[in-house]
Design an enzyme around this catalytic site. Structure first.
Site, mmCIF file in Angstrom:
data_model
loop_
_atom_site.group_PDB
_atom_site.id
_atom_site.type_symbol
_atom_site.label_atom_id
_atom_site.label_comp_id
_atom_site.label_asym_id
_atom_site.label_seq_id
_atom_site.Cartn_x
_atom_site.Cartn_y
_atom_site.Cartn_z
ATOM 1 C CB ILE A 1 -0.936 0.019 1.248
ATOM 2 C CG1 ILE A 1 -1.839 -1.221 1.248
ATOM 3 C CG2 ILE A 1 -1.751 1.310 1.311
ATOM 4 C CD1 ILE A 1 -2.712 -1.391 0.031
ATOM 5 N NE ARG A 21 -13.627 2.518 0.413
ATOM 6 C CZ ARG A 21 -14.549 3.456 0.354
ATOM 7 N NH1 ARG A 21 -14.515 4.330 -0.617
ATOM 8 N NH2 ARG A 21 -15.505 3.516 1.259
ATOM 9 C CE LYS A 67 -9.557 -1.859 4.446
ATOM 10 N NZ LYS A 67 -9.072 -1.879 3.099
ATOM 11 N NE ARG A 78 -13.981 -8.836 -3.133
ATOM 12 C CZ ARG A 78 -14.486 -8.855 -4.365
ATOM 13 N NH1 ARG A 78 -15.675 -8.332 -4.589
ATOM 14 N NH2 ARG A 78 -13.816 -9.400 -5.360
ATOM 15 N N GLY A 114 -8.411 -16.026 0.695
ATOM 16 C CA GLY A 114 -7.074 -15.763 1.226
ATOM 17 C C GLY A 114 -6.756 -14.285 1.231
ATOM 18 C CB CYS A 154 -7.718 -7.493 2.972
ATOM 19 S SG CYS A 154 -6.154 -6.817 2.416
ATOM 20 C CE LYS A 156 -6.328 -10.065 -5.819
ATOM 21 N NZ LYS A 156 -7.345 -9.037 -5.761
ATOM 22 C CE LYS A 177 -10.487 -18.418 -8.360
ATOM 23 N NZ LYS A 177 -10.930 -17.711 -7.138
HETATM 24 N N1 SAJ Z 1 -12.642 -14.451 -3.893
HETATM 25 C C1 SAJ Z 1 -13.578 -15.452 -4.143
HETATM 26 N N2 SAJ Z 1 -14.683 -15.160 -4.876
HETATM 27 C C2 SAJ Z 1 -14.901 -13.903 -5.385
HETATM 28 C C3 SAJ Z 1 -13.961 -12.884 -5.122
HETATM 29 C C4 SAJ Z 1 -12.845 -13.183 -4.367
HETATM 30 O O1 SAJ Z 1 -13.426 -16.605 -3.704
HETATM 31 O O2 SAJ Z 1 -15.908 -13.713 -6.053
HETATM 32 C C5 SAJ Z 1 -11.447 -14.756 -3.098
HETATM 33 C C6 SAJ Z 1 -10.134 -14.482 -3.851
HETATM 34 O O3 SAJ Z 1 -9.790 -15.569 -4.680
HETATM 35 C C7 SAJ Z 1 -9.162 -14.263 -2.701
HETATM 36 C C8 SAJ Z 1 -10.036 -13.565 -1.652
HETATM 37 O O4 SAJ Z 1 -11.382 -13.851 -2.009
HETATM 38 O O5 SAJ Z 1 -8.697 -15.475 -2.173
HETATM 39 C C9 SAJ Z 1 -9.845 -12.065 -1.538
HETATM 40 O O6 SAJ Z 1 -9.655 -11.507 -2.810
HETATM 41 P P1 SAJ Z 1 -10.361 -10.170 -3.330
HETATM 42 O O7 SAJ Z 1 -9.928 -9.967 -4.716
HETATM 43 O O8 SAJ Z 1 -11.807 -10.219 -3.073
HETATM 44 O O9 SAJ Z 1 -9.825 -9.042 -2.326
HETATM 45 P P2 SAJ Z 1 -8.366 -8.588 -1.805
HETATM 46 O O10 SAJ Z 1 -8.142 -9.271 -0.489
HETATM 47 O O11 SAJ Z 1 -7.331 -8.725 -2.831
HETATM 48 O O12 SAJ Z 1 -8.639 -7.015 -1.563
HETATM 49 C C10 SAJ Z 1 -9.678 -6.613 -0.687
HETATM 50 C C11 SAJ Z 1 -10.542 -5.554 -1.388
HETATM 51 N N3 SAJ Z 1 -11.751 -5.300 -0.619
HETATM 52 C C12 SAJ Z 1 -12.988 -5.334 -1.149
HETATM 53 O O13 SAJ Z 1 -13.181 -5.611 -2.308
HETATM 54 C C13 SAJ Z 1 -14.126 -5.005 -0.261
HETATM 55 C C14 SAJ Z 1 -9.737 -4.267 -1.589
HETATM 56 O O14 SAJ Z 1 -10.556 -3.253 -2.137
HETATM 57 C C15 SAJ Z 1 -9.146 -3.798 -0.257
HETATM 58 O O15 SAJ Z 1 -8.331 -2.643 -0.444
HETATM 59 C C16 SAJ Z 1 -8.269 -4.924 0.295
HETATM 60 O O16 SAJ Z 1 -9.098 -6.082 0.495
HETATM 61 C C17 SAJ Z 1 -7.660 -4.459 1.620
HETATM 62 O O17 SAJ Z 1 -6.458 -4.110 1.598
HETATM 63 O O18 SAJ Z 1 -8.359 -4.379 2.612
#
Ligand code: SAJ
Length: 406
Positions: A10, A149, A201, A208, A252, A255, A315, A395
Site C-alpha cells: 500500500i 481500498r 473499512k 465481501r 485468502g 484483508c 488469488k 475457479k
Molecule cells: N474471492 C472469491 N470469490 C470472489 C472474489 C474473491 O473466492 O468472487 C477470493 C479471492 O480468490 C481471494 C479472496 O477472495 O482469495 C480475496 O480476494 P479479493 O480480490 O476479493 O480481495 P483482496 O483481499 O485482494 O482485496 C480486498 C478488497 N476489498 C474489497 O473488495 C471489499 C480491496 O478493495 C481492499 O483494499 C483490500 O481487500 C484491503 O487491503 O483491505
C-alpha cells in the site's frame, strides 16, 4: 513534503502516486534492503502499471530512506497483523511508527493512518500514546484515518479512480487532507469522523467475505444434487438487485480473511452471521480435499503424489501467498494424508513448500490429477497443455467440459 512510512503493497504505490502528481515525497521503511533496492530503481513486487509509475516518480525526485523525516505530513502504511488466538489486531507497528514520527515532526503535523485497523484502535491505542508523550492532539499534531481500498492486481488504476474516506477530528483538517489526496484521487473523497472511517473499512471487507461465503455455501448445496452452481449464480445475477460473487477454494489474502475477525473478536455475542461466513470460507480447502478424494476414488488413484496443485498465491496474477487457500489446503492435507502432493505457481519463483516445482512442464509430467486453485492468466493461456489431465477446476476457468467442478 510528505513522509510515507511503510513501503509495502500500500505505502509504495501511494508514495509513487503522490510523487507522480508533483509532490515532494520521501518513503521510509526500516528494511534497509528494500530501501536500497528502491533507491537503485528496482521494484520489489509485481503489479500492473507499477513499473511505469515508479519511473515517473523517480524522475520527479522521490526518495527512499530508513530515517523518519522532519515534515508536516505523514502517512502511515505499516502492517497490522492480527493475533490468531484472540482474533484481535496487533497495533504494535502503527504505535511504533507514530512514536518515531513524534520524535521528529513539525508542530501541527498531520499523522494520517492508512493501515487497516480495527474499529476503536485510534481511541484505544494511538491517542493515549500521543497524549502520554505530552502532545496535544488538534494543536501539536492532528490525527487522521484514511483507510486504503485498492485491490492487488488493479492498484494503480484504483488509486486514481476509487472513492476514499478521510476520518478526522475536525472538518478543517479533514478538508485540508482531502485536498492533498485529490492531487491524484479523481473520485469522491468522503469526510467523516475517525471511528466511522475505521468501521467502514472493516465493514467493506466483511461484506465481501459474507457474499463469497454465500457463493461457497451454494456450491456445497449444488454439489449434493449435482446442480451447476455457476449457471445458477449467473441466472440469479440477472436480477437487478442480486449480485452474488464467485465460489472458490477458499478466501485468502491479508484483508478479507482477516478483517471480519476484528468484529468477531470485539463483538463476540453479536457476530453470528460474520462468524459463520468466516467458517464457511475457511471450510473450502477441506471441501476441495473431499473433491480430490472423489476423483481419486473414481479413477482408482491411490497415490497422493499423483495430485498437483496449480497456484500458491491467494488469488490470480499476484505474487502474494499470505493466507492462501493452497497453503490452507496443504496444512489440512498434512493432518489427513501422507505428504507428497505436488505444487506449482508461475508467480512463486522460490520454493516455499515441499514438492514445489519451479518448472511447469516438469510439474505436469509428474501428475495425473491437476487441481486449479488459482486462475492465473498463465493457466488460461496454456489450456492445451492440460487437456490430458484429470482437472479439478475450483475457479471455473477450464475450457473443456470433462473437468470436475468444486
Ligand atoms: N474471492 C472469491 N470469490 C470472489 C472474489 C474473491 O473466492 O468472487 C477470493 C479471492 O480468490 C481471494 C479472496 O477472495 O482469495 C480475496 O480476494 P479479493 O480480490 O476479493 O480481495 P483482496 O483481499 O485482494 O482485496 C480486498 C478488497 N476489498 C474489497 O473488495 C471489499 C480491496 O478493495 C481492499 O483494499 C483490500 O481487500 C484491503 O487491503 O483491505
Amino acid at each position: 513534503m510528505i513522509n510515507i512510512i511503510g513501503l509495502g503493497y500500500i505505502g509504495l504505490p501511494t508514495a509513487l502516486m503522490f510523487a507522480k502528481s508533483g509532490i515532494k515525497v520521501v518513503g521510509t521503511d526500516y528494511n534497509t534492503k528494500l530501501v536500497s533496492s528502491l533507491t537503485e530503481g528496482k521494484l520489489t513486487f509485481e503489479e500492473e502499471g507499477l513499473e511505469e509509475l515508479f519511473k515517473e516518480a523517480l524522475s520527479n525526485g522521490i526518495e527512499f530512506s530508513t530515517e523518519y523525516q522532519k515534515t508536516h505530513t505523514y502517512i502511515v502504511a505499516v502492517p497490522t497483523p492480527y493475533i490468531k488466538e484472540s482474533k484481535k489486531l496487533d497495533p504494535k507497528y502503527v504505535i511504533s511508527a507514530v512514536n518515531s514520527i513524534l520524535d521528529v515532526c513539525e508542530k501541527g503535523a498531520a499523522l494520517i493512518i492508512e493501515s487497516t485497523i480495527s474499529p476503536g484502535t485510534i481511541d484505544k491505542f494511538i491517542r493515549p500514546e500521543i497524549e502520554n508523550r505530552g502532545f496535544v492532539i488538534g494543536e501539536d499534531v492532528h490525527l487522521l484515518h484514511a483507510p486504503e481500498r485498492i485491490i492487488p492486481g488493479n492498484m494503480v488504476f484504483e488509486l486514481e479512480h476509487n472513492s476514499r474516506t478521510i476520518g478526522a477530528d475536525s472538518l478543517e483538517i479533514a478538508n485540508k487532507i482531502k485536498g492533498l489526496y485529490s492531487n491524484f484521487c479523481k473520485a469522491e473523497i468522503v469526510v467523516t469522523d475517525i471511528r466511522s472511517a475505521e468501521m467502514s473499512k472493516v465493514v467493506e471487507n466483511t461484506y465481501r467475505d459474507i457474499n463469497i461465503a454465500f457463493a461457497n455455501e451454494l456450491t456445497k448445496i449444488c454439489r449434493t444434487d449435482n446442480m451447476d452452481v455457476y449457471e445458477i449464480i449467473k441466472i440469479a445475477n440477472k436480477h437487478p438487485r442480486v449480485n452474488i460473487l464467485q465460489p472458490g477454494p477458499g478466501v485468502g489474502g491479508h484483508c478479507i480473511s482477516v478483517d471480519p475477525w476484528f468484529l468477531v473478536g470485539d463483538y463476540p455475542d453479536l457476530t453470528n452471521l460474520i462468524l459463520t461466513a468466516r467458517k464457511t470460507n475457511d471450510s473450502m480447502p477441506s471441501h476441495v480435499l473431499g473433491r480430490i478424494r472423489d476423483i481419486m476414488r473414481e479413477h482408482a488413484i491411490k497415490d497422493i503424489s499423483k495430485v498437483g496443485l496449480y497456484g500458491l498465491t491467494y488469488k490470480e496474477n499476484v505474487d502474494d501467498t499470505r493466507e492462501s487457500p493452497t497453503l490452507q489446503l496443504l496444512e489440512r492435507m498434512d493432518e489427513h494424508l501422507a505428504f507428497g502432493v505436488k505444487v506449482y505457481d508461475p508467480f512463486v519463483k522460490t520454493r516455499i513448500v515441499d514438492h514445489q516445482f519451479l518448472n511447469f512442464e516438469d510439474f505436469l509430467n509428474e501428475i495425473e490429477i491437476l487441481v486449479l486453485m488459482v486462475g492465473h492468466d498463465h493457466i488460461k493461456n496454456n489450456m492445451n497443455l492440460i487437456k490430458n489431465k484429470l482437472v479439478l477446476d475450483t475457479k471455473n476457468i477450464c475450457v473443456f467440459e470433462s473437468s470436475y467442478k468444486l
